[in-house]
Design a protein around this motif. Structure first.
Motif, PDB file in Angstrom:
ATOM      1  N   LYS A   1     -17.306  -3.773   1.063  1.00  0.00           N
ATOM      2  CA  LYS A   1     -16.379  -2.704   1.422  1.00  0.00           C
ATOM      3  C   LYS A   1     -15.833  -2.058   0.156  1.00  0.00           C
ATOM      4  CE  LYS A   1     -16.166  -2.865   5.893  1.00  0.00           C
ATOM      5  NZ  LYS A   1     -16.435  -1.755   6.758  1.00  0.00           N
ATOM      6  N   ARG A   2     -15.767  -0.746   0.173  1.00  0.00           N
ATOM      7  CA  ARG A   2     -15.152   0.011  -0.918  1.00  0.00           C
ATOM      8  C   ARG A   2     -13.804   0.516  -0.417  1.00  0.00           C
ATOM      9  NH1 ARG A   2     -19.275   4.476  -1.542  1.00  0.00           N
ATOM     10  NH2 ARG A   2     -19.160   4.151   0.689  1.00  0.00           N
ATOM     11  N   PHE A   3     -12.758   0.319  -1.221  1.00  0.00           N
ATOM     12  CA  PHE A   3     -11.416   0.661  -0.772  1.00  0.00           C
ATOM     13  C   PHE A   3     -10.647   1.426  -1.835  1.00  0.00           C
ATOM     14  CE2 PHE A   3     -10.959  -3.300  -3.041  1.00  0.00           C
ATOM     15  CZ  PHE A   3      -9.740  -3.196  -3.691  1.00  0.00           C
ATOM     16  N   TYR A   4      -9.666   2.165  -1.357  1.00  0.00           N
ATOM     17  CA  TYR A   4      -8.714   2.859  -2.211  1.00  0.00           C
ATOM     18  C   TYR A   4      -7.326   2.526  -1.687  1.00  0.00           C
ATOM     19  CZ  TYR A   4      -6.051   6.455  -4.591  1.00  0.00           C
ATOM     20  OH  TYR A   4      -5.118   7.101  -5.362  1.00  0.00           O
ATOM     21  N   ILE A   5      -6.364   2.356  -2.588  1.00  0.00           N
ATOM     22  CA  ILE A   5      -4.991   2.046  -2.186  1.00  0.00           C
ATOM     23  C   ILE A   5      -4.068   3.168  -2.651  1.00  0.00           C
ATOM     24  CG2 ILE A   5      -3.080   0.419  -2.305  1.00  0.00           C
ATOM     25  CD1 ILE A   5      -5.139  -1.763  -3.011  1.00  0.00           C
TER      26      ILE A   5
ATOM     27  N   TYR B   1      -1.708  -6.312  -6.481  1.00  0.00           N
ATOM     28  CA  TYR B   1      -1.840  -7.547  -5.711  1.00  0.00           C
ATOM     29  C   TYR B   1      -2.888  -7.371  -4.602  1.00  0.00           C
ATOM     30  CZ  TYR B   1      -0.853 -11.624  -2.900  1.00  0.00           C
ATOM     31  OH  TYR B   1      -0.996 -12.795  -2.188  1.00  0.00           O
ATOM     32  N   TYR B   2      -2.770  -6.291  -3.829  1.00  0.00           N
ATOM     33  CA  TYR B   2      -3.758  -6.023  -2.779  1.00  0.00           C
ATOM     34  C   TYR B   2      -5.157  -5.932  -3.380  1.00  0.00           C
ATOM     35  CZ  TYR B   2      -0.862  -5.060   1.392  1.00  0.00           C
ATOM     36  OH  TYR B   2      -0.053  -5.166   2.496  1.00  0.00           O
ATOM     37  N   SER B   3      -5.280  -5.220  -4.483  1.00  0.00           N
ATOM     38  CA  SER B   3      -6.572  -5.046  -5.134  1.00  0.00           C
ATOM     39  C   SER B   3      -7.170  -6.389  -5.549  1.00  0.00           C
ATOM     40  CB  SER B   3      -6.423  -4.132  -6.350  1.00  0.00           C
ATOM     41  OG  SER B   3      -7.661  -3.940  -6.984  1.00  0.00           O
ATOM     42  N   LYS B   4      -6.357  -7.226  -6.166  1.00  0.00           N
ATOM     43  CA  LYS B   4      -6.829  -8.537  -6.629  1.00  0.00           C
ATOM     44  C   LYS B   4      -7.367  -9.371  -5.465  1.00  0.00           C
ATOM     45  CE  LYS B   4      -4.079 -12.040  -7.565  1.00  0.00           C
ATOM     46  NZ  LYS B   4      -3.003 -12.842  -8.129  1.00  0.00           N
ATOM     47  N   ILE B   5      -6.630  -9.410  -4.371  1.00  0.00           N
ATOM     48  CA  ILE B   5      -7.053 -10.209  -3.220  1.00  0.00           C
ATOM     49  C   ILE B   5      -8.338  -9.654  -2.602  1.00  0.00           C
ATOM     50  CG2 ILE B   5      -6.413 -10.993  -0.888  1.00  0.00           C
ATOM     51  CD1 ILE B   5      -4.847 -12.365  -3.255  1.00  0.00           C
ATOM     52  N   LEU B   6      -8.398  -8.355  -2.438  1.00  0.00           N
ATOM     53  CA  LEU B   6      -9.597  -7.755  -1.845  1.00  0.00           C
ATOM     54  C   LEU B   6     -10.814  -7.924  -2.750  1.00  0.00           C
ATOM     55  CD1 LEU B   6      -7.994  -4.575  -0.271  1.00  0.00           C
ATOM     56  CD2 LEU B   6      -8.821  -6.606   0.938  1.00  0.00           C
ATOM     57  N   GLU B   7     -10.630  -7.763  -4.048  1.00  0.00           N
ATOM     58  CA  GLU B   7     -11.743  -7.964  -4.974  1.00  0.00           C
ATOM     59  C   GLU B   7     -12.215  -9.417  -4.967  1.00  0.00           C
ATOM     60  OE1 GLU B   7     -10.066  -6.206  -8.536  1.00  0.00           O
ATOM     61  OE2 GLU B   7     -11.177  -4.340  -8.179  1.00  0.00           O
ATOM     62  N   LYS B   8     -11.292 -10.371  -4.822  1.00  0.00           N
ATOM     63  CA  LYS B   8     -11.685 -11.781  -4.714  1.00  0.00           C
ATOM     64  C   LYS B   8     -12.535 -12.027  -3.473  1.00  0.00           C
ATOM     65  CE  LYS B   8      -8.084 -14.271  -7.215  1.00  0.00           C
ATOM     66  NZ  LYS B   8      -6.961 -15.207  -7.119  1.00  0.00           N
TER      67      LYS B   8
END
Length: 134
Positions: A2-6, A18-25
């Protein structure tokens, strides 16, 4: 993957990371993390360049996550996401954010999912929903 933008306000930059770190993990790809360039915006040219990077990131994302509280720029990013028919998650830790008195009509569009909870609860729900859609 999944590719995401926040999208969010400047004051939420730590939460964006924080959201980015969790999603990338979890194997997701952040199309552009605007928090990395906050201090680089010193003139109009920098501002325009950042806007182009953010616009391209939204275009290239599968989903857009909007973290509340949100500012003017965030709502422009939300508008772009709606126009591009992206799947959008609106995330808040306050239920009253989406009450009739506080909401806007565009939050009710079908491709928007409203989540209320802690960051971890909201992330867990996003990952669960998106894993079902693969």
């Amino acid at each position: 993957m999944k590719r995401f933008y926040i999208a969010s306000s400047l004051k939420n930059s730590e939460l964006v990371n924080y959201y980015s770190k969790i999603l990338e993990k979890n194997g997701w790809k952040h199309t552009y993390n605007w928090t990395k360039n906050i201090n680089d915006v010193k003139n109009m040219e920098n501002l325009i360049e950042n806007a182009k990077l953010e616009q391209n990131a939204i275009i290239n994302s599968d989903i857009v996550i909007v973290l509340f509280p949100a500012g003017r720029g965030t709502h422009i990013e939300l508008g772009m996401s709606l126009a591009l028919n992206k799947k959008i998650y609106l995330c808040s830790n306050k239920k009253d954010e989406f009450n009739f008195e506080n909401t806007v009509a565009f939050y009710q569009i079908p491709n928007i999912i409203k989540l209320v909870g802690t960051p971890d609860e909201n992330l867990k729900e996003i990952i669960k929903i998106e894993s079902k859609n693969n």
